[in-house]
Design a protein around this motif. Sequence first.
Motif, PDB file in Angstrom:
ATOM      1  N   THR A  97       0.785  -1.206   0.174  1.00  0.00           N
ATOM      2  CA  THR A  97      -0.135   0.013  -0.100  1.00  0.00           C
ATOM      3  C   THR A  97       0.718   1.291  -0.067  1.00  0.00           C
ATOM      4  N   ALA A  98       1.799   1.365   1.012  1.00  0.00           N
ATOM      5  CA  ALA A  98       2.705   2.490   0.957  1.00  0.00           C
ATOM      6  C   ALA A  98       3.558   2.747  -0.389  1.00  0.00           C
ATOM      7  N   ASP A  99       3.990   1.488  -1.055  1.00  0.00           N
ATOM      8  CA  ASP A  99       4.474   1.564  -2.339  1.00  0.00           C
ATOM      9  C   ASP A  99       3.558   2.385  -3.292  1.00  0.00           C
ATOM     10  N   LYS A 100       2.530   1.640  -3.436  1.00  0.00           N
ATOM     11  CA  LYS A 100       1.463   1.930  -4.533  1.00  0.00           C
ATOM     12  C   LYS A 100       1.181   3.532  -4.341  1.00  0.00           C
ATOM     13  N   PHE A 101       1.104   4.007  -3.167  1.00  0.00           N
ATOM     14  CA  PHE A 101       0.773   5.418  -3.099  1.00  0.00           C
ATOM     15  C   PHE A 101       1.792   6.343  -2.634  1.00  0.00           C
ATOM     16  N   ALA A 102       2.925   5.841  -2.775  1.00  0.00           N
ATOM     17  CA  ALA A 102       4.228   6.714  -2.824  1.00  0.00           C
ATOM     18  C   ALA A 102       4.215   7.464  -1.417  1.00  0.00           C
ATOM     19  N   LEU A 103       4.054   6.778  -0.404  1.00  0.00           N
ATOM     20  CA  LEU A 103       4.081   7.233   1.163  1.00  0.00           C
ATOM     21  C   LEU A 103       5.134   7.303   1.712  1.00  0.00           C
ATOM     22  N   HIS A 104       6.481   6.617   1.126  1.00  0.00           N
ATOM     23  CA  HIS A 104       7.657   6.531   1.864  1.00  0.00           C
ATOM     24  C   HIS A 104       8.247   7.831   2.129  1.00  0.00           C
ATOM     25  N   ASP A 105       8.108   8.780   1.222  1.00  0.00           N
ATOM     26  CA  ASP A 105       9.080  10.067   1.193  1.00  0.00           C
ATOM     27  C   ASP A 105       8.390  10.850   2.351  1.00  0.00           C
ATOM     28  N   GLN A 106       7.491  10.820   2.640  1.00  0.00           N
ATOM     29  CA  GLN A 106       6.792  11.454   3.970  1.00  0.00           C
ATOM     30  C   GLN A 106       6.790  10.707   5.280  1.00  0.00           C
ATOM     31  N   ILE A 107       7.579   9.528   5.417  1.00  0.00           N
ATOM     32  CA  ILE A 107       7.581   8.807   6.649  1.00  0.00           C
ATOM     33  C   ILE A 107       9.098   8.871   7.012  1.00  0.00           C
ATOM     34  N   GLN A 108       9.314   9.076   8.250  1.00  0.00           N
ATOM     35  CA  GLN A 108      10.524   8.857   8.847  1.00  0.00           C
ATOM     36  C   GLN A 108      10.486   8.072  10.108  1.00  0.00           C
ATOM     37  N   LEU A 109      11.665   6.923   9.727  1.00  0.00           N
ATOM     38  CA  LEU A 109      11.617   5.853  10.440  1.00  0.00           C
ATOM     39  C   LEU A 109      12.413   6.002  11.861  1.00  0.00           C
ATOM     40  N   ASN A 110      12.635   5.253  12.708  1.00  0.00           N
ATOM     41  CA  ASN A 110      13.621   4.950  13.770  1.00  0.00           C
ATOM     42  C   ASN A 110      13.446   6.379  14.481  1.00  0.00           C
ATOM     43  N   THR A 111      12.277   7.017  14.888  1.00  0.00           N
ATOM     44  CA  THR A 111      12.103   8.362  15.181  1.00  0.00           C
ATOM     45  C   THR A 111      11.000   8.301  16.444  1.00  0.00           C
ATOM     46  N   ARG A 112      11.710   8.114  17.629  1.00  0.00           N
ATOM     47  CA  ARG A 112      10.537   7.907  18.773  1.00  0.00           C
ATOM     48  C   ARG A 112      10.262   9.540  19.395  1.00  0.00           C
ATOM     49  N   ILE A 113       8.934   9.850  19.555  1.00  0.00           N
ATOM     50  CA  ILE A 113       8.568  10.972  20.131  1.00  0.00           C
ATOM     51  C   ILE A 113       8.398  11.087  21.616  1.00  0.00           C
ATOM     52  N   VAL A 114       9.226  11.949  22.360  1.00  0.00           N
ATOM     53  CA  VAL A 114       9.420  11.903  23.697  1.00  0.00           C
ATOM     54  C   VAL A 114       8.704  13.286  24.143  1.00  0.00           C
ATOM     55  N   GLY A 115       8.289  14.209  23.478  1.00  0.00           N
ATOM     56  CA  GLY A 115       7.552  15.218  23.944  1.00  0.00           C
ATOM     57  C   GLY A 115       6.796  16.233  23.104  1.00  0.00           C
ATOM     58  N   ALA A 116       5.512  16.494  23.608  1.00  0.00           N
ATOM     59  CA  ALA A 116       4.860  17.542  22.704  1.00  0.00           C
ATOM     60  C   ALA A 116       3.783  18.435  23.456  1.00  0.00           C
ATOM     61  N   ASP A 117       4.272  19.949  23.215  1.00  0.00           N
ATOM     62  CA  ASP A 117       3.765  20.680  24.115  1.00  0.00           C
ATOM     63  C   ASP A 117       3.049  21.803  23.170  1.00  0.00           C
ATOM     64  N   TRP A 118       1.600  21.982  23.632  1.00  0.00           N
ATOM     65  CA  TRP A 118       0.766  23.161  22.832  1.00  0.00           C
ATOM     66  C   TRP A 118       1.508  24.366  23.040  1.00  0.00           C
ATOM     67  N   ASP A 119       1.786  25.115  22.203  1.00  0.00           N
ATOM     68  CA  ASP A 119       1.851  26.567  22.226  1.00  0.00           C
ATOM     69  C   ASP A 119       0.795  27.276  21.933  1.00  0.00           C
ATOM     70  N   ASP A 120       0.202  27.826  22.904  1.00  0.00           N
ATOM     71  CA  ASP A 120      -1.293  28.740  22.720  1.00  0.00           C
ATOM     72  C   ASP A 120      -1.058  29.614  21.705  1.00  0.00           C
ATOM     73  N   SER A 121      -0.079  30.764  22.022  1.00  0.00           N
ATOM     74  CA  SER A 121      -0.127  31.733  21.404  1.00  0.00           C
ATOM     75  C   SER A 121       0.383  31.743  19.959  1.00  0.00           C
ATOM     76  N   ALA A 122       1.217  30.575  19.773  1.00  0.00           N
ATOM     77  CA  ALA A 122       1.390  30.298  18.154  1.00  0.00           C
ATOM     78  C   ALA A 122       0.430  29.327  17.721  1.00  0.00           C
ATOM     79  N   GLY A 123      -0.394  28.717  18.360  1.00  0.00           N
ATOM     80  CA  GLY A 123      -1.400  27.964  17.818  1.00  0.00           C
ATOM     81  C   GLY A 123      -0.864  26.609  17.257  1.00  0.00           C
ATOM     82  N   HIS A 124       0.135  26.090  17.751  1.00  0.00           N
ATOM     83  CA  HIS A 124       0.734  25.026  17.227  1.00  0.00           C
ATOM     84  C   HIS A 124       1.296  24.029  18.249  1.00  0.00           C
ATOM     85  N   TRP A 125       1.493  22.850  17.620  1.00  0.00           N
ATOM     86  CA  TRP A 125       2.180  21.907  18.819  1.00  0.00           C
ATOM     87  C   TRP A 125       3.779  22.005  18.511  1.00  0.00           C
ATOM     88  N   VAL A 126       4.430  21.728  19.674  1.00  0.00           N
ATOM     89  CA  VAL A 126       5.895  21.684  19.386  1.00  0.00           C
ATOM     90  C   VAL A 126       6.293  20.235  19.973  1.00  0.00           C
TER      91      VAL A 126
END
Length: 540
Positions: A97-126
């Motif tokens: 499926t990923a090959d057929k729809f060329a999804l690999h270019d937007q996927i980064q492997l070996n990447t573990r998320i260890v934090g996510a903070d909402w920046d209310d003034s900027a209106g986005h997640w860090v």
Amino acid sequence: MGGVAMTTKTVEALVVGAGIAGLYQLYKLREAGMQVHCVDAGSDIGGTWHWNCYPGARLDSPSYTYQYWFSDELLDQWRWSERFPTQPEIKRYLKFTADKFALHDQIQLNTRIVGADWDDSAGHWVVRSEAGEVWHAQYLVSCVGMLSAPKLPPFPGHEKFKGTIAHTARWPQGGVDLKGKKVGVVGTGATGIQVIQTIAAEVGELNVFQRTAQYAVKMDNYSLEGERGDYWRSQHENLKNNLPNTFGGFEWTLPEMDWARSLSVEERHELLESCWADGSLKMWVGTYPEVLTDAALNQEVSEFAREKIRARINNPALEEKLVPTSYGFGTYRVPLENGYYEVFSRDNVNLVDVAETPIEAFSENGLIVGGKEYELDVLVLATGFDAGTGSLTQMNIRGRDGVSLTELWSKDITSTMGLQVHGFPNLFTIAGPLAPATAFCNMPTCLQQQVDWVSDAIFHLRDNGFKSIEPSQAKQDEWVSHHDEVANMTLLVHTNAWYNGANIEGKPRRLLSYIGGVGTYRDLCAQVAESGYQGFIKAA
């Protein structure tokens, strides 16, 4: 950061997880022209089907229901080999499926998320990775799965053990040599059963450490080559339209409540025989709804299942250990098996009851139970997961005013439809707690429905000039109240199972999965979208 170069990237949406849900979420947002990126901690895509590569790993939903429905071309091109395929085939399907729809270019492997903070003034997640990378993302979509945070056993001394320890949810990609070895398996749920029945003939000695006996249903697997495969391929349109409207997201439907009481005992028995013979989870979520609500009918079904299991064992001592009697059928996850009960008649297999005498500790050479040492070369941990919440709480997510999702859920597990949490704008939790996808659904059915809902919510914001969305506290309270009302009608709330978080010490008790039915849940989600997301706070 200890010499690690910090990099910051800005995207509209960051998707965490490259399994069934993550791949589809990436596809949906990308096709809508959004700048979207996907990260995954694994070394390859596949999510659950990457990590769970243990011996015997196999699908227990019929493959013809366990697939994507967004592309007729994909449906036409992919052919499943059997009704319940093995892990390598499912992973191949996801890579196809990923090959057929060329999804690999937007996927980064070996990447573990260890934090996510909402920046209310900027209106986005860090969002921060373990390697020090940073993303600024307007939308954070968690697709980390509801069974992806392994539960480690509570008994001490693992550092003493000289042998190999392997958790089924983190099985080494290169495999583990078990041939002729002294092997122990801790855990006899669905995963443990698959491992045990697969390795018994290969290992030298197998000690199975069982705490809870299971109502396992004999699997009826068959090839999908030829006419059978052609039939199910001809049903693609019907399946696509009907699966989301059923109780469990499978190809069968449940009758109305109180229907079973209108049947005689003989008629009910005939229905149970038919569902048992189907060799699938139909025996669990395809007989009649009262199995999970009516204690007397549940007892009737439980005894039916016990008789089926007893007929497979023919050993009074083993029968006493392997036939469950302390809880009702279906109030734990019902596994499928293929030769599991026969394994215990082998000379090289020993059943160790750790409900009577719990495991005390590791030793250098194995495990100590009741003062007795069981020597092991390899210990397989099929000890389950911190379900529904574990993967999310491990990401250290902090919402408005620095509120920690981990701390919040350590006190009370709440959400709005399992999709958002009050105080965490633009955080979407696919397969989060209090939705059918947490446990009571054929996963692709529910995951695709949730991804569609999340995508439509994001498109609604974009098209109407809004920058963020979150449920109000009142809306969340309303959902939690409805969820609990439905849950408390069932027998599941009385069973100490991972369904209620009972397998994790200190975890708040609440049925993790919405049990009102997949079709009902879908309708409720649709009503929210059709109302313009009434009860949700949208900021311009």
